[in-house]
Write a protein that holds these residues in place. Structure first.
Motif, short mmCIF file in Angstrom:
data_model
loop_
_atom_site.label_atom_id
_atom_site.label_comp_id
_atom_site.label_asym_id
_atom_site.label_seq_id
_atom_site.Cartn_x
_atom_site.Cartn_y
_atom_site.Cartn_z
N ALA A 34 -9.47 -21.95 -19.12
CA ALA A 34 -8.70 -21.35 -17.82
C ALA A 34 -7.22 -21.06 -18.31
O ALA A 34 -6.75 -21.62 -18.97
N ARG A 35 -6.84 -19.86 -17.69
CA ARG A 35 -5.54 -19.48 -18.18
C ARG A 35 -4.63 -19.06 -16.84
O ARG A 35 -3.66 -18.67 -16.74
N SER A 36 -5.13 -19.48 -15.83
CA SER A 36 -4.50 -19.39 -14.34
C SER A 36 -5.14 -20.50 -13.38
O SER A 36 -6.18 -20.93 -13.79
N ARG A 40 -12.23 -22.35 -10.80
CA ARG A 40 -13.54 -22.11 -11.27
C ARG A 40 -14.11 -22.67 -12.41
O ARG A 40 -15.30 -23.23 -12.42
N LEU A 41 -13.15 -23.41 -13.17
CA LEU A 41 -13.84 -24.08 -14.36
C LEU A 41 -14.14 -25.60 -13.85
O LEU A 41 -15.29 -26.02 -14.14
N GLY A 83 -1.35 -20.33 -23.07
CA GLY A 83 -1.39 -20.25 -21.40
C GLY A 83 -2.54 -20.89 -21.21
O GLY A 83 -2.97 -20.75 -19.88
N ALA A 84 -3.25 -21.62 -21.85
CA ALA A 84 -4.63 -22.24 -21.71
C ALA A 84 -4.41 -23.67 -20.83
O ALA A 84 -3.37 -24.44 -21.25
N VAL A 85 -4.92 -23.83 -19.61
CA VAL A 85 -4.51 -24.85 -18.75
C VAL A 85 -5.60 -25.94 -18.73
O VAL A 85 -5.60 -27.18 -18.05
N GLY A 86 -6.66 -25.55 -19.09
CA GLY A 86 -8.01 -26.57 -19.44
C GLY A 86 -9.00 -25.77 -20.20
O GLY A 86 -9.04 -24.75 -20.29
N GLY A 87 -10.03 -26.64 -20.32
CA GLY A 87 -11.29 -26.05 -21.17
C GLY A 87 -12.53 -26.63 -20.79
O GLY A 87 -12.46 -28.03 -20.29
N LEU A 88 -13.61 -26.01 -20.82
CA LEU A 88 -14.84 -26.68 -20.51
C LEU A 88 -15.84 -26.56 -21.78
O LEU A 88 -16.05 -25.14 -22.16
N GLY A 99 -14.83 -18.56 -25.01
CA GLY A 99 -14.67 -17.78 -23.73
C GLY A 99 -13.68 -18.06 -22.81
O GLY A 99 -12.81 -19.04 -23.00
N ASP A 100 -13.72 -17.32 -21.59
CA ASP A 100 -12.73 -17.65 -20.51
C ASP A 100 -13.30 -17.54 -19.04
O ASP A 100 -14.50 -17.19 -19.15
#
Ligand SMILES: Cc1cc2nc3c(=O)[nH]c(=O)nc-3n(C[C@H](O)[C@H](O)[C@H](O)COP(=O)(O)OP(=O)(O)OC[C@H]3O[C@@H](n4cnc5c(N)ncnc54)[C@H](O)[C@@H]3O)c2cc1C
Length: 458
Positions: free
Chosen positions: A133-135, A141-142, A173-178, A280-281
């Motif tokens: 996620a970048r916003s 949504r993540l 700018g990534a604020v989190g990942g799944l 992906g994003d």
């Protein structure tokens, strides 16, 4: 200079289109005729030939095996259920949805195992799938996706904060990942060409440069003769609208990619990506990427999504605006790579059914079979479809012929200009939603995306 089209970077890397196989030399008889030599057609041929070596199998291909999406894709061998699991909860119940997910998890390993067993070197590395996620809206949504995934067995997701995400792959700018482990990176054309070698070794006949104009019970009609067979299986995916009577079965949607020149080790030290996860994003017009075996970034997303009247393809040639947009996004993601030239850009067509649900089936009365409608998630599903079609042809009562996508039929797409207007509207809305979210003006999914979801029937 960026190469544009020429089918795909993956095929260029193998020296361009392969030497052509002979076209159909006049009318022929077979036990099974498969139309289309992408992964669906090739996997079906593979499992049929392995199960019953004396079957006479003819595969008909309009250009060359692997010409379509199978030779052009982003190389995500992942466990996605096209259209999501919820549709199967509604139609068949939760257990069926769980069984479908498990089958796709297992299929990722099946492809890896067959490739190893049959000597197919397709640069496969099982490093999992990371979506970032970048916003704030993407992060919302993540989190919702993470909660949903955790409510199902065998999804094995891990939710990462910004630091953990950056330590895996450093995206600006990534604020989190799944992340989940059920995914591998592959080289699209190496898998296609490897499969061709294997099925030919097993005695399957592939005729290239042979376009099927019409399929009906017991026959596939081409401009070079007719193949008669008790079973005729359609594996034409995004090209299906060109077949007589099938114009509105799927909508051919474009997806576009770019590949950089190889990045030097110093830049990789900054970016990381040592695990070769597919990336992906959570944007609405999402991107997908991989680190290639020779250290490039291959990066894809939607370009011009749809051509009026379901016109299909010009050997992957890509709109200059799309190349610019993908290049800009790649550089936004990876500023360290901003001086690296883009070596190649190309596009391909996906098949989108009206309800976004992939399907496989065979009508026992007519002997006509089909598989497709995978949208952007067919690399794994084509193997499951091929195994399923083989079982259906051979009359085997296996677990996979009872999965909920078997026998499903979506309704047809609207006639033009409604089809064109709907797709333009959907993608304009998704792009607008991404712009609003990128500017931090919405911490939740922006409303145009919700409208687009309703129009598209997702
Ligand atoms: C740019 C792009 C990126 C993608 N990235 C991913 C990804 O990373 N992961 C993922 O899971 N999925 C991805 N996909 C989707 C995936 O590639 C497809 O779902 C999958 O390859 C479909 O395989 P197929 O064999 O059904 O269709 P195709 O590979 O399209 O094969 C169909 C074949 O049939 C032939 N054909 C069609 N009509 C006729 C006819 N009338 N007569 C004879 N032959 C005919 C075509 O020439 C073609 O070779 C991507 C697709 C594209 C375009």
């Amino acid at each position: 200079m960026t190469i544009n089209g020429e089918v795909s970077f993956w095929w260029s890397q193998l020296g361009g289109a392969p030497a052509p196989r002979t076209p159909l030399p006049g009318s022929r008889e077979a036990d099974v005729c498969i139309v289309g030599a992408g992964y669906t057609g090739l996997w079906t041929a593979y499992y049929l030939a392995r199960a019953q070596p004396d079957l006479r199998i003819i595969v008909l291909e309009q250009r060359f095996a692997g010409f379509g999406a199978s030779g052009r894709n982003g190389g995500w061998l992942t466990n996605s259920v096209t259209g999501g699991r919820a549709q199967y909860v509604r139609s068949h119940g939760r257990d069926a949805a769980v069984a479908h997910q498990r089958a796709l998890n297992e299929t990722v390993d099946e492809v890896i195992d067959v490739a190893a067993r049959e000597g197919i070197d397709a640069d496969i590395v099982k490093g999992g799938e990371l979506n970032i996620a970048r916003s704030p809206a993407q992060l919302a949504r993540l989190r919702a996706a993470a909660d949903d995934e955790r409510s199902w067995p065998d999804t094995n997701v891990e939710e990462w904060d910004a630091a953990a995400t950056a330590s895996r792959i450093s995206v600006a700018g990534a604020v989190g990942g799944l992340w989940h482990p059920h995914a591998a990176r592959i080289h699209a054309a190496k898998l296609a060409s490897g499969l061709v070698t294997v099925v030919e070794r097993l005695g399957v006949t592939i005729h290239e440069d042979t376009r099927v104009t019409e399929i009906s019970s017991g026959r596939a009609v081409t401009d070079r003769g007719t193949v008669r067979a008790p079973f005729v299986l359609r594996a034409t995916e995004g090209f299906t609208p060109d077949l007589r009577g099938q114009h509105r079965v799927v909508l051919p949607m474009n997806s576009s990619m770019i590949a950089t020149e190889p990045l030097p080790a110093a830049i990789w030290d900054e970016i990381g990506w040592d695990g070769r996860d597919v990336l992906g994003d959570f944007a609405h017009v999402y991107m997908y990427a991989q680190r290639t075996a020779d250290d490039r970034i291959a990066f894809g997303g939607r370009g011009v999504p749809y051509r009026y009247g379901s016109r299909v393809d010009a050997d992957g040639r890509t709109h200059r605006r799309t190349i610019g947009a993908l290049s800009a996004l790649l550089r936004e993601f990876f500023p360290a790579a901003s001086e690296i030239p883009i070596a190649h850009a190309w596009s391909g067509v996906l098949g989108v059914p009206r309800d976004w649900a992939a399907a496989v089936g065979m009508d026992a009365a007519t002997g006509l079979g089909w598989a497709g409608g995978y949208v952007g998630t067919g690399v794994t599903a084509t193997n499951l479809a091929g195994r399923t079609l083989a079982d259906l042809v051979l009359g085997r009562d296996t677990d996979i012929v009872r999965l909920p996508w078997v026998g499903h039929r979506a309704r047809r797409w609207e006639i033009e200009p409604l089809r064109w207007l709907a797709v333009q509207g959907i993608y304009a809305a998704y792009r607008a939603a991404d712009r609003v979210e990128d500017h931090g003006r919405s911490a939740r999914t922006a409303w145009p995306a919700a409208v687009a979801d309703i129009i598209s029937g997702r």
